[in-house]
Design a protein around this motif. Structure first.
Motif, PDB file in Angstrom:
ATOM      1  N   HIS A  71       0.806  -1.216   0.000  1.00 32.55           N
ATOM      2  CA  HIS A  71       0.000   0.000   0.000  1.00 32.55           C
ATOM      3  C   HIS A  71       0.841   1.268   0.000  1.00 32.55           C
ATOM      4  O   HIS A  71       0.526   2.224  -0.713  1.00 32.55           O
ATOM      5  CB  HIS A  71      -0.941   0.003   1.208  1.00 32.55           C
ATOM      6  CG  HIS A  71      -2.097  -0.930   1.063  1.00 32.55           C
ATOM      7  ND1 HIS A  71      -3.364  -0.642   1.522  1.00 32.55           N
ATOM      8  CD2 HIS A  71      -2.189  -2.173   0.507  1.00 32.55           C
ATOM      9  CE1 HIS A  71      -4.169  -1.649   1.259  1.00 32.55           C
ATOM     10  NE2 HIS A  71      -3.479  -2.597   0.651  1.00 32.55           N
ATOM     11  N   GLU A  72       1.904   1.272   0.808  1.00 31.37           N
ATOM     12  CA  GLU A  72       2.684   2.502   0.953  1.00 31.37           C
ATOM     13  C   GLU A  72       3.490   2.841  -0.299  1.00 31.37           C
ATOM     14  O   GLU A  72       3.985   3.965  -0.434  1.00 31.37           O
ATOM     15  CB  GLU A  72       3.630   2.395   2.158  1.00 31.37           C
ATOM     16  CG  GLU A  72       4.703   1.328   2.049  1.00 31.37           C
ATOM     17  CD  GLU A  72       4.245  -0.053   2.513  1.00 31.37           C
ATOM     18  OE1 GLU A  72       5.103  -0.942   2.655  1.00 31.37           O
ATOM     19  OE2 GLU A  72       3.012  -0.216   2.739  1.00 31.37           O
ATOM     20  N   ARG A  73       3.615   1.896  -1.251  1.00 29.97           N
ATOM     21  CA  ARG A  73       4.381   2.163  -2.467  1.00 29.97           C
ATOM     22  C   ARG A  73       3.501   2.380  -3.683  1.00 29.97           C
ATOM     23  O   ARG A  73       3.998   2.621  -4.785  1.00 29.97           O
ATOM     24  CB  ARG A  73       5.358   1.011  -2.740  1.00 29.97           C
ATOM     25  CG  ARG A  73       6.481   0.915  -1.709  1.00 29.97           C
ATOM     26  CD  ARG A  73       7.522  -0.112  -2.128  1.00 29.97           C
ATOM     27  NE  ARG A  73       8.055   0.191  -3.428  1.00 29.97           N
ATOM     28  CZ  ARG A  73       8.074  -0.663  -4.459  1.00 29.97           C
ATOM     29  NH1 ARG A  73       7.547  -1.883  -4.318  1.00 29.97           N
ATOM     30  NH2 ARG A  73       8.596  -0.320  -5.613  1.00 29.97           N
TER      31      ARG A  73
ATOM     32  N   ASP B 137       9.955   2.654  -8.371  1.00 27.72           N
ATOM     33  CA  ASP B 137       9.621   3.921  -7.726  1.00 27.72           C
ATOM     34  C   ASP B 137       9.985   5.105  -8.615  1.00 27.72           C
ATOM     35  O   ASP B 137       9.228   6.089  -8.693  1.00 27.72           O
ATOM     36  CB  ASP B 137      10.350   4.042  -6.386  1.00 27.72           C
ATOM     37  CG  ASP B 137       9.886   3.000  -5.378  1.00 27.72           C
ATOM     38  OD1 ASP B 137       8.749   2.507  -5.522  1.00 27.72           O
ATOM     39  OD2 ASP B 137      10.656   2.677  -4.449  1.00 27.72           O
TER      40      ASP B 137
END
Length: 204
Positions: free
Chosen positions: A86-88, A110
């Motif tokens: 989720h955080e990425r 990223d």
């Protein structure tokens, strides 16, 4: 879950009814909300499947059949979701954007997602940029490194599939907007990154 849209509209399974006199501002806001919901729905389904696989092992596939959802499509979504906790995940980009870079190493994922978000790239634009970058890298490595004696320069993988299995591969590849060869290379690249990071896979 009920989708709450701006303005006095009627949301049905078969469509949306708009009242007369609806302002353009509200109409535009509704469009943005629908776009966000469309981008989010694949992530929701992916996380739903992942939870079911963990919590209801052995029973979740029967449950999926009762929902009317396509299991293979859900598996595709879940494969991408597992690559991106989720955080990425980049909220402004679709799951299809993330699929384009899922086979790359984490820092590269990223970088490209951040670039796509900043430049407002479409999924197709991101795909072109990533492929061009990989092609340049392959050319640079090929031009600067001399093969060692006896080293293998290329390898072909031959896989025999039943007709129905091949048709399934075609459908999966098509769902990503890829040819079968490109999709196979994408999957292998992801697997080799996990188990053999130095191995390179190129679609022929």
């Amino acid at each position: 879950m009920v989708l709450q849209l701006a303005g006095p509209v009627t949301l049905l399974k078969s469509g949306i009814s708009f009242p007369r006199g609806l302002s353009q501002h509200v109409w535009e806001k509704i469009g943005m909300q629908l776009h966000e919901a469309s981008n989010s729905s694949a992530w929701w389904l992916a996380d739903w499947l992942i939870f079911g696989e963990t919590a209801f092992s052995g029973r979740y596939r029967e449950a999926i059949s009762r929902t009317g959802l396509d299991y293979q499509t859900l598996r595709n979504y879940a494969w991408i979701a597992r690559k991106f906790p989720h955080e990425r995940r980049v909220e402004s980009l679709s799951i299809a954007h993330h699929a384009e870079v899922a086979g790359l190493a984490g820092p590269e994922q990223d970088y490209w997602l951040r670039k796509a978000a900043e430049e407002h790239w479409s999924r197709n634009r991101l795909r072109r940029e990533v492929r061009a970058s990989l092609a340049e890298r392959e050319a640079a490595e090929g031009g600067t490194q001399e093969p060692s004696a006896g080293s293998e320069q290329a390898a072909a993988i031959h896989v025999e599939l039943a007709p129905e299995q091949f048709d399934s591969c075609v459908r999966i590849a098509d769902s990503y907007g890829l040819s079968v060869n490109e999709w196979v290379a994408h999957v292998l690249r992801s697997a080799t990154h996990d188990f053999a990071p130095d191995l390179r896979v190129v679609a022929q």
